[in-house]
Design an enzyme around this catalytic site. Structure first.
Site, short mmCIF file in Angstrom:
data_model
loop_
_atom_site.label_atom_id
_atom_site.label_comp_id
_atom_site.label_asym_id
_atom_site.label_seq_id
_atom_site.Cartn_x
_atom_site.Cartn_y
_atom_site.Cartn_z
N GLY A 61 0.78 -1.23 0.00
CA GLY A 61 0.00 0.00 0.00
C GLY A 61 0.81 1.28 0.00
N GLY A 94 3.75 -3.57 -3.87
CA GLY A 94 3.58 -3.85 -5.28
C GLY A 94 3.81 -2.56 -6.04
N CYS A 108 -15.14 1.07 -27.41
CA CYS A 108 -16.50 1.60 -27.46
C CYS A 108 -17.10 1.79 -26.07
CB CYS A 108 -17.39 0.67 -28.27
SG CYS A 108 -16.77 0.46 -29.93
N TYR A 132 -0.53 -2.26 -11.85
CA TYR A 132 -1.95 -2.41 -12.18
C TYR A 132 -2.25 -1.87 -13.59
CZ TYR A 132 -1.69 -3.27 -7.26
OH TYR A 132 -1.30 -3.77 -6.04
C1 LIG Z 1 -2.70 -5.76 -3.45
C2 LIG Z 1 -2.00 -6.25 -2.25
C3 LIG Z 1 -0.72 -5.79 -1.92
C4 LIG Z 1 0.02 -4.75 -2.75
O1 LIG Z 1 -0.55 -3.50 -2.68
P1 LIG Z 1 0.25 -2.24 -3.28
O2 LIG Z 1 -0.65 -1.10 -3.05
O3 LIG Z 1 0.46 -2.49 -4.72
O4 LIG Z 1 1.52 -2.12 -2.53
C5 LIG Z 1 -0.09 -6.32 -0.83
N1 LIG Z 1 -0.69 -7.26 -0.07
C6 LIG Z 1 -1.92 -7.73 -0.35
C7 LIG Z 1 -2.50 -8.77 0.52
C8 LIG Z 1 -2.62 -7.24 -1.44
O5 LIG Z 1 -3.84 -7.71 -1.70
#
Ligand SMILES: *Cc1c(COP(=O)(O)O)cnc(C)c1O
Length: 388
Positions: free
Chosen positions: A201, A237, A312, A341
């Site tokens: 996150g 991520g 579309c 993403y």
């Molecule tokens: C999506 C997710 C992440 C990664 O989130 P980011 O915002 O891309 O860092 C980490 N842990 C879990 C369990 C997730 O579902």
């Protein structure tokens, strides 16, 4: 564009040492282009920031799952965070070691929901009680009491993940406090809890410098964890790959409709759904341009434009109401911060093959996923007999 980790030189956008135009001419468009250097730097920022406690960085495969990208991260020492059997397969195929893989699918669900508001977009909020994710604390506590009496199950850690693109430290701190308190209670009930998993996150820059440096999070979180003796897992991520990626698209044509300028591109919502899905904001700028973004000449020459795709749907836009310099048919546009993403959420909607992916390392680039073909679109489908 320094904060977006890509620079212009001689009026040409570069990815590391490679002109983006060269890649587009060789591989075609739309194409996702990733910088190995930016990925490595962001991974290292996390490692440096979380030095004070034993930390395992598990890269969240769902942000960008390409095998070559997973391999880059494995080589850096990362584990993986996976949410499905398919992602587990991917992580193992990339050489990930099972011991360093965390599985946290929503459908199996043994993740604590700490009821913390991450102060981000509702669609990427997971750690509030009213979302579908995780176990509420009372249920988790009942399980923690029952597990020591079961064979074949051990509770070795506590996992929270409160949301994505979080640009404040406080929500993580709140979640950590709750996780630690819960872990202590679970230990008291006889569970060998060793790990605290704070999820991912960590926010990145889309528009300008929006997110605090990751050391700001680490400096607040570590003093709480260090004395407890727990080991830490984080699951970034977006933070690792978000700013590393560009989506490069060719302008099909420019259309003036009343007083609106539409720039119609060969990339659309099926390639990058974030603007349509979340109203997400991505920087868009020509790949070859005499107009440096934000320069007086650019400000003078710019007029509003909607940058849209060929799908579309009215939601098929990459950027709306943007001040952009003059743009000609056939020109290349770059969508910045498209690493996370982007491709992982791409679809074949409207019968559109998914883009190629390219990894740049210094002055070299390689195709790490070929562009899909029309045959790929119907792979696995069966023509059925026809009765008249
Ligand atoms: C999506 C997710 C992440 C990664 O989130 P980011 O915002 O891309 O860092 C980490 N842990 C879990 C369990 C997730 O579902």
């Amino acid at each position: 564009m320094e904060h977006l980790h890509h620079v212009y030189r001689d009026e040409e956008l570069l990815c590391e040492g490679v002109p983006v135009r060269r890649i587009a001419e060789k591989v075609g468009t739309p194409v996702f282009i990733y910088s190995r250097d930016v990925i490595q730097k962001h991974f290292q920022k996390l490692v440096d920031a979380f030095r004070q406690v034993e930390t395992l960085v598990c890269y969240s495969v769902k942000a960008l799952g390409n095998l070559a990208i997973c391999q880059v991260l494995r080589d850096l020492g990362a584990g993986f965070d996976v949410v499905s059997g398919g992602e587990l397969f991917r992580a193992l195929q990339a050489g990930g070691r099972a011991k360093k893989i965390v599985f946290a699918g929503v459908g199996k669900s043994a993740r604590v929901n700490p009821d913390v508001d991450p102060k981000t977009h509702t669609y990427i909020t997971t750690g509030k009680r009213e979302t579908k994710f995780g176990l509420d604390l009372e249920t988790a506590e009942r399980l923690a009491a029952a597990i020591p009496g079961l064979t074949g199950v051990r509770m070795i850690g506590v996992h929270v993940h409160i949301g994505s693109q979080i640009t404040e430290v406080t929500p993580h701190l709140e979640a950590l406090k709750k996780a630690l308190a819960f872990a202590d209670r679970a230990r008291g009930l006889g569970n060998p809890v060793e790990w605290i998993n704070l999820g991912g996150g960590f926010g990145i820059h889309y528009r300008e410098v929006e997110a605090p440096p990751v050391s700001d999070y680490a400096d607040v979180l570590q003093p709480l964890i260090a004395p407890s003796g727990y080991r830490l897992i984080i699951e970034p991520g977006r933070f690792i790959v978000g700013n590393a990626g560009l989506l490069v698209s060719r302008v099909l044509y420019v259309k003036q409709s009343g007083d609106r300028r539409f720039v119609i591109c060969d990339a659309g919502m099926n390639d990058l759904i974030r603007p349509a899905l979340y109203g997400a904001w991505h920087e868009v700028w020509p790949v070859s341009t005499p107009y440096a973004k934000g320069s007086p000449a650019s400000d003078l020459a710019s007029t509003p434009a909607d940058v849209v795709g060929p799908v579309c749907e009215s939601a098929d836009f990459l950027a709306r109401d943007r001040m952009l310099p003059p743009i000609r048919d056939g020109e290349l546009l770059a969508v910045f911060s498209a690493g996370a993403y982007g491709m992982s959420m791409a679809s074949n909607y409207n019968g559109r093959p998914r883009p190629a992916e390219v990894l740049v390392s210094g002055s070299l680039f390689e195709v790490i996923r070929t562009r899909e073909t029309w045959d790929d679109l119907i792979r696995g489908e069966r023509k059925v007999a026809r009765w008249d």
